[in-house]
Design an enzyme around this catalytic site. Structure first.
Site, short mmCIF file in Angstrom:
data_model
loop_
_atom_site.label_atom_id
_atom_site.label_comp_id
_atom_site.label_asym_id
_atom_site.label_seq_id
_atom_site.Cartn_x
_atom_site.Cartn_y
_atom_site.Cartn_z
N THR A 1 0.86 -1.19 0.00
CA THR A 1 0.00 0.00 0.00
C THR A 1 0.89 1.23 0.00
O THR A 1 1.64 1.46 0.96
CB THR A 1 -0.90 -0.01 1.25
N LEU B 1 -6.70 -8.13 0.51
CA LEU B 1 -6.97 -9.27 1.41
C LEU B 1 -7.09 -8.80 2.86
O LEU B 1 -6.56 -7.74 3.23
CB LEU B 1 -5.85 -10.31 1.29
N LYS C 1 -6.83 2.12 -3.03
CA LYS C 1 -6.53 1.35 -1.81
C LYS C 1 -6.77 2.20 -0.56
O LYS C 1 -7.38 1.74 0.42
CB LYS C 1 -5.08 0.85 -1.87
N ASN D 1 -9.74 1.63 2.44
CA ASN D 1 -9.46 1.51 3.88
C ASN D 1 -10.05 2.68 4.66
O ASN D 1 -10.52 2.50 5.79
CB ASN D 1 -7.96 1.39 4.13
N ILE E 1 -20.39 -2.74 10.38
CA ILE E 1 -21.03 -1.75 11.25
C ILE E 1 -21.26 -2.35 12.64
O ILE E 1 -22.30 -2.12 13.25
CB ILE E 1 -22.33 -1.15 10.64
N GLY F 1 -17.46 -1.60 18.72
CA GLY F 1 -16.47 -2.40 19.45
C GLY F 1 -15.43 -1.52 20.13
O GLY F 1 -15.74 -0.41 20.58
N GLY G 1 -7.77 -1.56 14.80
CA GLY G 1 -6.32 -1.61 14.97
C GLY G 1 -5.75 -2.28 13.74
O GLY G 1 -6.29 -2.14 12.65
N CYS H 1 -3.07 -2.02 9.01
CA CYS H 1 -3.45 -1.20 7.85
C CYS H 1 -4.24 0.06 8.18
O CYS H 1 -3.78 1.16 7.90
CB CYS H 1 -4.24 -2.07 6.86
N LYS I 1 -2.43 3.14 10.02
CA LYS I 1 -1.37 3.81 9.25
C LYS I 1 -1.90 4.37 7.92
O LYS I 1 -1.46 5.42 7.47
CB LYS I 1 -0.18 2.88 9.03
N1 LIG Z 1 -1.48 -7.09 6.29
C1 LIG Z 1 -2.53 -6.82 5.59
O1 LIG Z 1 -3.65 -7.20 5.92
C2 LIG Z 1 -2.42 -6.01 4.32
C3 LIG Z 1 -3.49 -6.01 3.42
C4 LIG Z 1 -3.37 -5.27 2.25
C5 LIG Z 1 -2.22 -4.55 2.00
N2 LIG Z 1 -1.21 -4.54 2.91
C6 LIG Z 1 0.01 -3.78 2.60
O2 LIG Z 1 0.98 -4.68 2.11
C7 LIG Z 1 2.29 -4.29 2.52
C8 LIG Z 1 2.94 -5.39 3.32
O3 LIG Z 1 2.17 -5.61 4.47
P1 LIG Z 1 2.37 -6.88 5.41
O4 LIG Z 1 1.31 -6.81 6.43
O5 LIG Z 1 2.52 -8.08 4.55
O6 LIG Z 1 3.77 -6.50 6.07
P2 LIG Z 1 4.75 -7.46 6.88
O7 LIG Z 1 5.50 -6.58 7.79
O8 LIG Z 1 4.01 -8.63 7.39
O9 LIG Z 1 5.72 -8.01 5.74
C9 LIG Z 1 6.67 -7.25 5.08
C10 LIG Z 1 7.81 -8.19 4.72
O10 LIG Z 1 8.74 -7.48 3.89
C11 LIG Z 1 10.04 -7.86 4.30
N3 LIG Z 1 10.99 -6.85 3.81
C12 LIG Z 1 11.12 -5.57 4.19
N4 LIG Z 1 12.11 -4.98 3.48
C13 LIG Z 1 12.59 -5.93 2.64
C14 LIG Z 1 13.62 -5.95 1.66
N5 LIG Z 1 14.34 -4.85 1.42
N6 LIG Z 1 13.82 -7.09 0.96
C15 LIG Z 1 13.08 -8.20 1.21
N7 LIG Z 1 12.13 -8.23 2.14
C16 LIG Z 1 11.87 -7.12 2.84
C17 LIG Z 1 9.94 -7.96 5.79
O11 LIG Z 1 10.99 -8.70 6.35
C18 LIG Z 1 8.60 -8.70 5.92
O12 LIG Z 1 8.76 -10.09 5.77
C19 LIG Z 1 2.09 -2.99 3.31
O13 LIG Z 1 2.22 -1.92 2.44
C20 LIG Z 1 0.66 -3.10 3.78
O14 LIG Z 1 0.07 -1.85 4.00
C21 LIG Z 1 -1.28 -5.28 4.06
#
Ligand SMILES: NC(=O)c1ccc[n+]([C@@H]2O[C@H](COP(=O)([O-])OP(=O)(O)OC[C@H]3O[C@@H](n4cnc5c(N)ncnc54)[C@H](O)[C@@H]3O)[C@@H](O)[C@H]2O)c1
Length: 441
Positions: free
Chosen positions: A121, A156, A210, A214, A256, A259, A263, A266, A269
């Site tokens: 994101t 997701l 995106k 959110n 809706i 709660g 948190g 996503c 931030k």
């Molecule tokens: N978690 C969710 O539900 C969700 C849903 C949609 C979108 N997103 C977005 O997706 C992105 C990732 O979210 P997440 O929750 O999977 O994060 P996360 O922290 O679980 O995973 C990020 C991964 O990237 C790795 N990483 C960081 N820098 C790196 C590099 N230079 N080389 C290789 N690996 C590296 C970290 O070690 C980690 O494994 C974010 O932008 C988030 O906003 C998250």
């Protein structure tokens, strides 16, 4: 097709495993050698239902493998997905350091045409920054290799991530190149068998989509919490109000529930990043600022109710509060910005001891709270209740939905429940002899 996914977190790991499951060859890149070793043995660092099985199966079938070599991934794959974290920077904006670092490294080894897919994101304008970072590295090497950067935000939700990825409501693609659009369409075709799901648009609109999604979901939560707070003060029941408004098709029942506030990794931030993006563009985000404000108060709500209850009973010093649920929502071990953190922080600062249970997040909670003698963790949810002065339900895991109330009464020192997720029926609780406090009823 050959795919590289960089960043095996909640999004990257699911993306890699699901693409492999559809028959693609996937290389997933992490910079952490230990993690790679474990992942190659199907030991995954997070709890996400169905994911471990999927990783294990695709590793065994040879369609998925993990490496620390970004070069290997870039060399052998047409699609390079960037799925690294984009945490909140000090000023609330999204920190793009990981994304740009990865882009530079891609630029440092790009040898032939590749499609770089921004899956993380990222704020509007990031694809241009990624493109510039890659190009500047290519120029350093005197290379003019062609490449495309597209935006493909992920929708997701943790706890149901595999299902969401396999059966997405929509696949948003931002691109300025028709040919790349066709390639991505082909890549996602197995996920859109029943109907067309790909929505193609310009890159900036995809990036903005995106955040808008959110922001809308966070707004629904804060709106409903505000309605619940009004209900409490005027003697209305938010459950009935929810049914009353949800039945209107224009409103709907989803998202809706009142709660303890939102948190997770996503909403907090992303709402902040959107406010920051708007501000940079000269626009003050009034609704989103209010959404945040309402949420900040709501996250303290259960702790405040407990403090108020014990105010005339000697305060919380020396009292024990049992907590059911630590993860920011059920079916995950993710504690990022979890309402339980705020609740426990306030209660312990008032002198309370905590007896906590969560089906999956205890390990993560120990990492979050560190060595804190005021917090004791229990493997079994009933054990956490023993001799506690009250219980607070913070995360609505299925396990907590239909407990043995007589057993609970026998274990708790006093039969007092603070329910941050409205899981139980106030009349029945009263009938069974509990003092029961919930949200908006
Ligand atoms: N978690 C969710 O539900 C969700 C849903 C949609 C979108 N997103 C977005 O997706 C992105 C990732 O979210 P997440 O929750 O999977 O994060 P996360 O922290 O679980 O995973 C990020 C991964 O990237 C790795 N990483 C960081 N820098 C790196 C590099 N230079 N080389 C290789 N690996 C590296 C970290 O070690 C980690 O494994 C974010 O932008 C988030 O906003 C998250």
């Amino acid at each position: 097709m050959k795919i590289c996914v960089i960043g095996p977190g909640y999004v990257g790991l699911v993306t890699a495993a699901c693409f492999a499951e559809m028959g693609n060859e996937v290389i997933c890149v992490s910079r952490d050698e230990e993690k790679v070793k474990k992942l190659n043995k199907a030991v995954i660092p997070i709890y996400e239902p169905g994911l471990e099985t999927l990783v294990e199966k695709n590793l065994k079938d040879g369609r998925l493998h993990f490496t620390t070599s970004l070069e290997e991934g870039v060399e052998s794959s047409l699609f390079i997905f960037i799925a690294v974290a984009t945490p909140q920077d000090e000023d609330g904006s999204a920190d793009l350091a990981h994304v740009i670092e990865v882009a530079k490294r891609i630029g440092g080894c790009l040898g032939e045409y590749r499609v770089i897919v921004d899956k993380s994101t990222v704020p509007v304008g990031t694809a241009e920054k990624v493109r510039a970072a890659i190009r500047s590295e290519l120029e350093k090497r005197g290379s003019d290799v062609e490449f495309d950067v597209v935006s493909n935000p992920e929708f997701l939700k943790e706890g149901d991530a595999v299902n969401d990825f396999m059966k997405p409501d929509r696949i948003v693609l931002g691109t300025d190149n028709v040919r790349t659009g066709e390639l991505i369409k082909e890549l996602y075709a197995p996920f859109a068998r029943e109907r067309e799901k790909l929505i193609v648009m310009d890159i900036r609109s995809a990036e903005m989509t995106k955040y808008a999604a959110n922001a809308m979901l966070a707004t629904k939560i804060s709106f409903m919490n505000e309605m619940a707070n009004i209900c409490e003060r005027v003697g209305a029941d938010i459950r009935m109000v929810r049914e009353g408004i949800g039945s209107d098709h224009r409103i709907g029942y989803h998202f809706i529930y009142p709660g303890v506030g939102y948190g997770g990794s996503c909403f907090p931030k992303d709402v902040k990043a959107l406010i920051s993006t708007a501000m940079e563009a000269g626009y003050a985000c009034r609704i989103m600022s209010a959404v945040e404000e309402v949420n900040a108060v709501q996250k303290k709500m259960v702790a405040q109710k407990i403090i108020d209850y014990f105010k005339n009973k000697g305060g919380l010093k020396g009292k024990t509060v049992a907590i059911w649920g630590l993860a920011f929502k059920p079916n995950t071990d993710d504690m990022r910005e979890a309402p339980s953190i705020e609740t426990i922080r306030i209660l312990t600062s008032e002198g309370a001891r905590i007896q906590a249970h969560d089906p999956e997040a205890i390990k993560e909670a120990k990492r979050v709270f560190g060595k804190n003698p005021s917090i004791v963790y229990f493997e079994k949810h009933y054990d956490a209740l023993k001799d506690a002065d009250c219980m607070a339900l913070i995360t609505e895991w299925f396990l907590y939905r239909n407990p043995d109330f007589e057993r609970m009464k026998g274990l708790l020192k006093s039969a007092i429940i603070f329910d941050g997720r409205n899981q139980y029926n106030p009349n029945e609780m009263k009938h069974m002899g509990f003092e029961y406090f919930c949200i908006g009823r």
